[in-house]
Design a protein around this motif. Structure first.
Motif, mmCIF file in Angstrom:
data_model
loop_
_atom_site.group_PDB
_atom_site.id
_atom_site.type_symbol
_atom_site.label_atom_id
_atom_site.label_comp_id
_atom_site.label_asym_id
_atom_site.label_seq_id
_atom_site.Cartn_x
_atom_site.Cartn_y
_atom_site.Cartn_z
ATOM 1 N N ARG A 178 9.082 -4.582 13.574
ATOM 2 C CA ARG A 178 9.034 -5.829 14.310
ATOM 3 C C ARG A 178 8.933 -7.023 13.371
ATOM 4 N NH1 ARG A 178 8.304 -4.617 19.925
ATOM 5 N NH2 ARG A 178 8.522 -2.360 19.914
ATOM 6 N N PHE A 218 2.895 9.050 20.179
ATOM 7 C CA PHE A 218 2.723 7.736 19.556
ATOM 8 C C PHE A 218 1.623 7.783 18.493
ATOM 9 C CE2 PHE A 218 3.130 3.096 19.522
ATOM 10 C CZ PHE A 218 4.498 3.010 19.719
ATOM 11 N N ILE A 254 4.019 10.638 27.936
ATOM 12 C CA ILE A 254 5.029 11.005 26.951
ATOM 13 C C ILE A 254 6.305 10.192 27.159
ATOM 14 C CG2 ILE A 254 6.593 12.889 26.317
ATOM 15 C CD1 ILE A 254 4.316 14.659 26.125
ATOM 16 N N VAL A 277 3.500 6.093 13.757
ATOM 17 C CA VAL A 277 4.578 5.493 14.557
ATOM 18 C C VAL A 277 4.253 4.025 14.822
ATOM 19 C CG1 VAL A 277 5.853 5.583 16.728
ATOM 20 C CG2 VAL A 277 5.088 7.699 15.653
ATOM 21 N N GLU A 323 6.301 0.768 13.719
ATOM 22 C CA GLU A 323 6.757 -0.193 14.720
ATOM 23 C C GLU A 323 6.415 -1.616 14.288
ATOM 24 O OE1 GLU A 323 8.346 -0.048 18.092
ATOM 25 O OE2 GLU A 323 9.110 1.543 16.819
ATOM 26 N N ASN A 380 5.709 6.712 25.893
ATOM 27 C CA ASN A 380 5.639 6.698 24.436
ATOM 28 C C ASN A 380 7.027 6.778 23.825
ATOM 29 O OD1 ASN A 380 2.923 6.413 24.232
ATOM 30 N ND2 ASN A 380 2.490 8.583 23.939
ATOM 31 N N ILE A 381 7.847 7.654 24.382
ATOM 32 C CA ILE A 381 9.194 7.793 23.830
ATOM 33 C C ILE A 381 9.982 6.505 24.025
ATOM 34 C CG2 ILE A 381 11.403 8.977 24.175
ATOM 35 C CD1 ILE A 381 9.814 11.543 24.547
ATOM 36 N N GLU A 435 6.478 10.728 17.898
ATOM 37 C CA GLU A 435 6.785 9.659 18.842
ATOM 38 C C GLU A 435 6.311 9.999 20.254
ATOM 39 O OE1 GLU A 435 10.849 8.386 18.558
ATOM 40 O OE2 GLU A 435 10.697 8.064 16.411
ATOM 41 N N MET A 436 6.369 11.287 20.614
ATOM 42 C CA MET A 436 5.902 11.699 21.938
ATOM 43 C C MET A 436 4.446 11.316 22.133
ATOM 44 S SD MET A 436 7.703 15.389 22.490
ATOM 45 C CE MET A 436 6.719 16.143 23.732
ATOM 46 N N LEU A 450 14.599 17.435 26.177
ATOM 47 C CA LEU A 450 13.376 16.839 26.718
ATOM 48 C C LEU A 450 13.413 16.837 28.233
ATOM 49 C CD1 LEU A 450 12.667 13.703 24.520
ATOM 50 C CD2 LEU A 450 11.040 15.499 25.095
ATOM 51 N N ARG A 474 8.977 3.481 24.048
ATOM 52 C CA ARG A 474 8.614 2.364 23.150
ATOM 53 C C ARG A 474 8.773 2.749 21.688
ATOM 54 N NH1 ARG A 474 2.053 2.050 23.151
ATOM 55 N NH2 ARG A 474 1.655 4.240 23.486
ATOM 56 N N ALA A 475 9.298 3.927 21.441
ATOM 57 C CA ALA A 475 9.513 4.382 20.067
ATOM 58 C C ALA A 475 11.017 4.366 19.754
ATOM 59 C CB ALA A 475 8.941 5.781 19.912
ATOM 60 N N PHE A 524 0.421 13.273 32.245
ATOM 61 C CA PHE A 524 0.790 13.706 30.896
ATOM 62 C C PHE A 524 2.266 13.395 30.620
ATOM 63 C CE2 PHE A 524 2.563 17.091 28.194
ATOM 64 C CZ PHE A 524 1.824 16.871 27.038
#
Ligand SMILES: Nc1ncnc2c1ncn2[C@@H]1O[C@H](COP(=O)(O)OP(=O)(O)OP(=O)(O)O)[C@@H](O)[C@H]1O
Ligand SMILES: [Mg+2]
Lengths: 258, 365
Positions: A129, A117, B188, A121, A125, B191-192, A114-115, B228, B194-195, B184
């Motif tokens: 959705r 993406f 991250i 992932v 998603e 990304n986190i 997930e970090m 994190l 939207r996950a 960077f």
């Protein structure tokens, strides 16, 4: 097959016996209602099934397997979803994000993917959705999809909470007073939806409800409780005309007949 | 006013809402890339400092803004990242390995500390984490062998692929290094968010009971957020060490912890923008105060004005103003201004009335 089984379940809060030796089972595909005056212990039974409380004695089973060894966050993985009497939504998130949290039990990705993406992932998603959009369509929430909960009216919040539970793709749905605070029209929508949830989606429903019109239109069986004890169990009309039930409601100012 | 028509699920997943928005950010990035040639070395140093603060701000934002867990101990994790990085470098580990490693170890230490401390809620959590900050100063002083005690350490020169990077010698390169780490971390963070994990964080912030009822392991997720957050703050600490050149226990005192928290509250809790806005304020406020103090004293011919504590007082004042009038921080002001122009002339005063921001760590069980 019996989906949810309670066997001689008792729970005390200090001296108060909130649930007193209660036993019942909810069969697959059934709509089962818990009724009873305020403080009867209905929501407490939901919290017992959600594993928020530990029973003092008795057993709670899902598909004939005891769930008493599970943590609360493991219960949804069995396919048991619920709503709360005092709506518990994620206020600072949108409707869409709320429903997507409902997909959590289907999460396959981990922190690392997930970090960054990773492609899997993204694929997941999309899948999430798709399910969520189907629920949004079913409950006619399109207009609210990107709105924040904090600004939504009460009636809509109730529907969003139902939607979030459905987004988990449950086998059993626990609804705590789905129609409380709703207008007549909204209640009629709710009746219609619960029927569809049962017939089209094949989801087993266990609900707590005071509105006897709703209860008798959708339920297969009803269990009446008062002061944590079972009063009567049977079809809606059997329970409504049961002398013990009528007596329990006497003087409470609430009505049992519709 | 802009309407975004969504045609596919990807419209919700992707990083930017629409082309124009992506355009703005590209423009901002170009500006940041060109900055070394637009301003002098002093200002570039300040900008570097702001970026380092912004990284730390993002770290704390993840924990406090997204997950709803307050921490008054994050300076300690900045310190850990800073010392680890330099200690590793002193033992011959190259910077490109030592910095990420310092971040990762800080994250792991954060996770271990989180296990007991995140059992606390609200104000108790604030006090518990405050204790970490207080303790860390003593620990640094005691572990003289590693940390140099009260004398502190001097950051080793950075060398990446034969390229010497030094805050004073090559400020432009150092700026780009910090900018790279910022981007960077930003990626991250986004990304986190939207996950599923990011949504689980927000779920815990808003209602622990229902997060749990949807299958979120609250304890584990909080620990993940803390780890994190500490990891990111550790990276910021590592960079700060090189920015400061020399540092000791006082570089990472309790005031820094409080500043970090103020920064994200003033910037706007729960938004990435907030971390950056807050960093700009905290980064430039001392300069602003110095300039206005000099201005005032030269106008009134007062000579050099000694005003001890003016910085802290200004912070407190700004914080009070925001909590009273704009709890959503600078980001909230920004949203209002933007909406005003988007809707012109139809903006109503009560448009944002319903939106309140609060920290809710615990509710009905
Ligand atoms: N956490 C708790 N601690 C102590 N007592 C509690 C707790 N939760 C519930 N009770 C008590 O247990 C009894 C049953 O409560 P419960 O919420 O299950 O009632 P209910 O049937 O859902 O009523 P209502 O129709 O008002 O929702 C009440 O007397 C209530 O005061
Ligand atoms: Mg109840």
């Amino acid at each position: 097959m019996s989906f949810i089984t309670l066997e001689n379940v008792t729970l005390r809060f200090g001296g108060l016996v909130a649930v007193n030796d209660v036993s019942f089972h909810v069969g697959e595909g059934e709509v089962f209602a818990l009724v009873g005056p305020n403080g009867a212990g209905k929501s407490t039974i939901f919290n017992l099934i959600s594993r928020i409380y530990n029973p003092a004695s008795g057993d709670i089973r899902f598909k004939d397997k005891s769930i008493l060894n599970l943590r609360p966050d493991q219960v949804p993985f069995l396919g048991i979803a619920r709503t709360f009497q005092n709506i518990e939504l994620f206020e600072q998130s949108t409707v869409l994000q709320n429903l997507l949290v409902g997909r959590h039990r289907h999460r396959k990705s981990n922190l690392l993917t997930e970090m960054f993406f990773a492609p899997n992932v993204r694929d997941e998603e999309r899948r999430h959705r798709q399910v969520v959009e189907e629920v949004i369509d079913f409950l006619e929430l399109q207009a609210y999809r990107d709105k924040y909960i904090a600004g939504l009216p009460y009636g809509v919040r109730k529907v969003v909470e139902l939607a979030r539970a459905l987004a988990t793709e449950p086998k059993v749905l626990l609804l705590d007073e789905p129609a409380s605070g709703l207008s007549l029209e909204e209640t009629n929508d709710m009746i219609f939806w619960i029927e569809d949830i049962k017939k089209q989606m094949g989801i087993t429903v266990l609900m707590v409800e005071h509105d006897m019109n709703l209860v008798s239109s959708v339920s297969d069986r009803v269990l009446a409780l008062a002061d944590g004890k079972e009063l009567a169990i049977g079809t809606p009309s059997q329970v409504q005309s049961h002398p013990a039930v009528i007596e329990a409601y006497l003087g409470t100012g609430q009505r049992i007949s519709s | 006013m802009r309407f975004v028509f969504k045609r596919s699920y990807d419209d919700d997943i992707k990083l930017f809402k629409h082309r124009q928005q992506a355009g703005y950010y590209v423009l901002l990035l170009v500006l940041m890339m060109a900055l070394p040639w637009l301003v002098d070395d002093f200002f570039l140093g300040e900008a570097t400092n702001v970026l380092i603060l912004a990284i730390a701000g993002m770290g704390l934002m993840l924990l406090t803004g997204q997950t709803g867990q307050v921490s008054l101990g994050h300076a300690a994790f900045m310190a850990l990242g800073c010392y680890l990085n330099v200690i590793l470098m002193q033992r011959g580990v190259p910077f490109i390995i030592s910095l990420p490693l310092a971040g990762i170890i800080t994250g792991i230490v954060g996770a271990i500390i989180a296990m007991p401390i995140l059992r606390l809620h609200g104000i108790y959590l604030a006090i518990g984490t405050l204790a970490i900050s207080v303790l860390s100063e003593d620990i640094i002083v005691i572990s003289k062998k590693w940390t140099g005690g009260v004398i502190g350490l001097v950051a080793e020169p950075i060398n990446i692929f034969g390229l010497d990077i030094d805050r004073y010698g090559t400020p432009i390169l150092f700026y780009f290094l910090v900018l790279f780490v910022t981007l960077f971390v930003l990626l991250i963070f986004r990304n986190i968010l939207r996950a599923p994990l990011g949504r689980a964080f927000a779920a815990i912030r808003d209602s622990e009971v229902s997060a749990q009822a949807l299958g979120v392991n609250v304890t584990k997720t909080k620990i993940t957020a803390f780890a994190l957050s500490c990891g990111i703050v550790g990276l910021a600490g590592g960079l700060l060490g090189h920015f400061a050149g020399a540092f000791n226990h006082e570089t990472f005192n309790l005031v820094l912890s409080i500043q970090l928290l103020l920064m994200i509250v003033i910037g706007g809790l729960g938004s990435i923008h907030g971390a950056f806005f807050g960093a700009v304020i905290v980064g430039f406020l001392p300069q602003l105060i110095a300039i206005s103090r000099d201005g005032i004293s030269s106008i009134f011919n007062l000579g050099s004005l000694p005003l001890p504590g003016i910085e802290t007082a200004s912070f407190a004042f700004i914080l009070v103003i925001f909590i009273m009038f704009e709890p959503r921080g600078i980001y909230g002001v920004w949203i209002k201004i933007r909406t005003y122009f988007e809707l012109f002339p139809f903006y109503r005063k009560n448009m944002f009335k319903r939106q309140k921001s609060y920290l809710k760590t615990e509710r009905m069980k």
